[in-house]
Enzyme design. Structure first.
Site, PDB file in Angstrom:
ATOM      1  N   ASP A   5       3.974  14.701  73.259  1.00 35.38           N
ATOM      2  CA  ASP A   5       4.085  14.316  74.659  1.00 35.38           C
ATOM      3  C   ASP A   5       3.704  15.486  75.564  1.00 35.38           C
ATOM      4  O   ASP A   5       3.540  16.619  75.097  1.00 35.38           O
ATOM      5  CB  ASP A   5       5.507  13.828  74.993  1.00 35.38           C
ATOM      6  CG  ASP A   5       6.602  14.627  74.277  1.00 35.38           C
ATOM      7  OD1 ASP A   5       6.351  15.795  73.934  1.00 35.38           O
ATOM      8  OD2 ASP A   5       7.685  14.083  74.072  1.00 35.38           O
ATOM      9  N   ASP A  64      19.941  10.847  75.031  1.00 33.38           N
ATOM     10  CA  ASP A  64      19.969   9.409  75.325  1.00 33.38           C
ATOM     11  C   ASP A  64      19.273   8.588  74.227  1.00 33.38           C
ATOM     12  O   ASP A  64      19.059   7.390  74.384  1.00 33.38           O
ATOM     13  CB  ASP A  64      19.318   9.131  76.689  1.00 33.38           C
ATOM     14  CG  ASP A  64      17.850   9.548  76.758  1.00 33.38           C
ATOM     15  OD1 ASP A  64      17.288  10.030  75.739  1.00 33.38           O
ATOM     16  OD2 ASP A  64      17.238   9.377  77.828  1.00 33.38           O
ATOM     17  N   HIS A 108      16.162   9.167  72.970  1.00 25.24           N
ATOM     18  CA  HIS A 108      14.685   9.091  72.983  1.00 25.24           C
ATOM     19  C   HIS A 108      14.070   9.874  71.825  1.00 25.24           C
ATOM     20  O   HIS A 108      14.638  10.834  71.321  1.00 25.24           O
ATOM     21  CB  HIS A 108      14.098   9.530  74.340  1.00 25.24           C
ATOM     22  CG  HIS A 108      14.234  10.971  74.685  1.00 25.24           C
ATOM     23  ND1 HIS A 108      14.686  11.415  75.907  1.00 25.24           N
ATOM     24  CD2 HIS A 108      13.956  12.103  73.980  1.00 25.24           C
ATOM     25  CE1 HIS A 108      14.674  12.735  75.931  1.00 25.24           C
ATOM     26  NE2 HIS A 108      14.238  13.175  74.775  1.00 25.24           N
ATOM     27  N   GLU A 133      11.986   6.673  76.500  1.00 24.99           N
ATOM     28  CA  GLU A 133      13.352   6.593  77.007  1.00 24.99           C
ATOM     29  C   GLU A 133      13.975   5.250  76.629  1.00 24.99           C
ATOM     30  O   GLU A 133      13.255   4.318  76.241  1.00 24.99           O
ATOM     31  CB  GLU A 133      13.326   6.761  78.537  1.00 24.99           C
ATOM     32  CG  GLU A 133      12.795   8.125  79.012  1.00 24.99           C
ATOM     33  CD  GLU A 133      13.798   9.268  78.818  1.00 24.99           C
ATOM     34  OE1 GLU A 133      14.581   9.240  77.854  1.00 24.99           O
ATOM     35  OE2 GLU A 133      13.768  10.205  79.644  1.00 24.99           O
TER      36      GLU A 133
HETATM   37  C1  F6R Z   1       9.727  17.033  72.777  1.00 24.46           C
HETATM   38  C2  F6R Z   1      10.197  15.654  72.715  1.00 24.46           C
HETATM   39  C3  F6R Z   1      11.619  15.301  72.961  1.00 24.46           C
HETATM   40  C4  F6R Z   1      12.619  16.291  72.374  1.00 24.46           C
HETATM   41  C5  F6R Z   1      14.039  15.847  72.685  1.00 24.46           C
HETATM   42  C6  F6R Z   1      15.076  16.789  72.122  1.00 24.46           C
HETATM   43  O1  F6R Z   1       8.339  17.098  72.502  1.00 24.46           O
HETATM   44  O2  F6R Z   1       9.419  14.804  72.492  1.00 24.46           O
HETATM   45  O3  F6R Z   1      11.864  14.036  72.410  1.00 24.46           O
HETATM   46  O4  F6R Z   1      12.425  16.371  70.996  1.00 24.46           O
HETATM   47  O5  F6R Z   1      14.199  15.746  74.064  1.00 24.46           O
HETATM   48  O6  F6R Z   1      14.951  18.013  72.768  1.00 24.46           O
HETATM   49  P1  F6R Z   1      15.735  19.307  72.242  1.00 24.46           P
HETATM   50  O7  F6R Z   1      15.192  19.599  70.907  1.00 24.46           O
HETATM   51  O8  F6R Z   1      15.390  20.369  73.245  1.00 24.46           O
HETATM   52  O9  F6R Z   1      17.169  18.938  72.225  1.00 24.46           O
END
Ligand code: F6R
Length: 260
Positions: A67, A135, A137, A142
């Site tokens: 992303d 959440d 995702h 989301e």
């Molecule tokens: C990042 C992504 C997100 C993160 C998620 C967890 O490229 O796609 O889905 O993997 O928000 O983030 P952290 O690892 O910072 O808790």
């Protein structure tokens, strides 16, 4: 889904790095799907260490990001392209031209199909690292995202923007509202999915994703449809799993050749 509960981040990083190393040695032109955020950082450090100390090479690999923020100036320090360059690519022998992100080809919603075509051209992703949002995702899909979604433009929830404010000096207003993300069905096309989650704040959502019903309300629960998923968690992130003992037992008695 295979759930591997490990004591801490170094053991988690070692196992995830083993999975990537296996792809690098088994495939001529390996295709790696990488995530940003905090969860995969120890794995990137371990891969960099193996590159420096053991000569692990990424020279023939391609890397695709999950992303990217929409609206940050090119080269912004918190863009996901810069993040992965700084945390990983700059320290190994991956040619910089072998790194692609979903907003490379065009801005916003038009770039989804082009990005997917580039991934398809190289034969799809061999191994995809994932984190999980508080959440539920994966990527930036989301809650409420279609389980059949493809790479597209999305609006972040307030919860995700607050979670990510730590990368923007705590300023939630500096976190972009929009992203382009691989869709859930795009992610499910990777041949092996490795989800990393550490810490008590992820415990509830990990349990929902792994043991709850498959629902668009918890996008990570869609991983239950995939034939080869490894969920690597530490003790704290595993603390709400009802079947934790069974996962421990399964892993303990796994034949070595099946380690990941
Ligand atoms: C990042 C992504 C997100 C993160 C998620 C967890 O490229 O796609 O889905 O993997 O928000 O983030 P952290 O690892 O910072 O808790």
């Amino acid at each position: 889904m295979e759930v591997v509960i490990l004591p801490g981040e170094s053991e988690m990083a070692e196992l995830a790095a083993d999975a990537i190393e296996r792809v690098l040695s088994a495939v001529d032109a390996p295709v790696l799907g990488l995530a940003t955020g905090s969860s995969p950082l120890p794995t990137y450090r371990e891969l960099i260490r193996r590159h420096r100390e053991n000569g692990l090479s990424f020279a023939t690999a391609r890397v695709f990001l999950l992303d990217e923020y929409v609206g940050l100036p090119a080269g912004h320090d918190q863009s996901y392209r810069r993040f992965i360059e700084r945390e990983f690519v700059d320290h190994v022998d991956l040619p910089i031209t072998s790194l692609s992100g979903p907003s490379d080809s065009a801005e916003g919603e038009t770039s989804g199909p082009e990005y997917e075509a580039i991934i398809a051209d190289v034969g799809g992703v061999d191994i995809q690292l994932l984190g999980i949002g508080s959440d539920g995702h994966i990527g930036f899909n989301e809650p409420g995202s279609s389980l059949g979604s493809r790479t597209r433009f999305k609006t972040l929830t307030g919860a995700t923007r607050s979670d990510n404010a730590r990368f923007f000096d705590g300023d939630v207003d500096a976190v972009p509202r929009h992203v382009i993300t691989q869709g859930i069905s795009t992610i499910l096309e990777a041949r092996h999915l490795v989800l990393l989650a550490a810490g008590a704040t992820k415990a509830g959502v990990v349990a929902q994703a792994v043991e709850g019903p498959v629902t668009a309300t918890v996008p990570a629960s869609a991983l239950q449809f995939h034939p080869h998923v490894t969920v690597i968690v530490d003790e704290a992130a595993a603390s709400s799993l009802a079947r934790a003992e069974y996962y421990r037992e399964t892993y303990r008695h796994k034949p070595g050749w099946q380690r990941i």
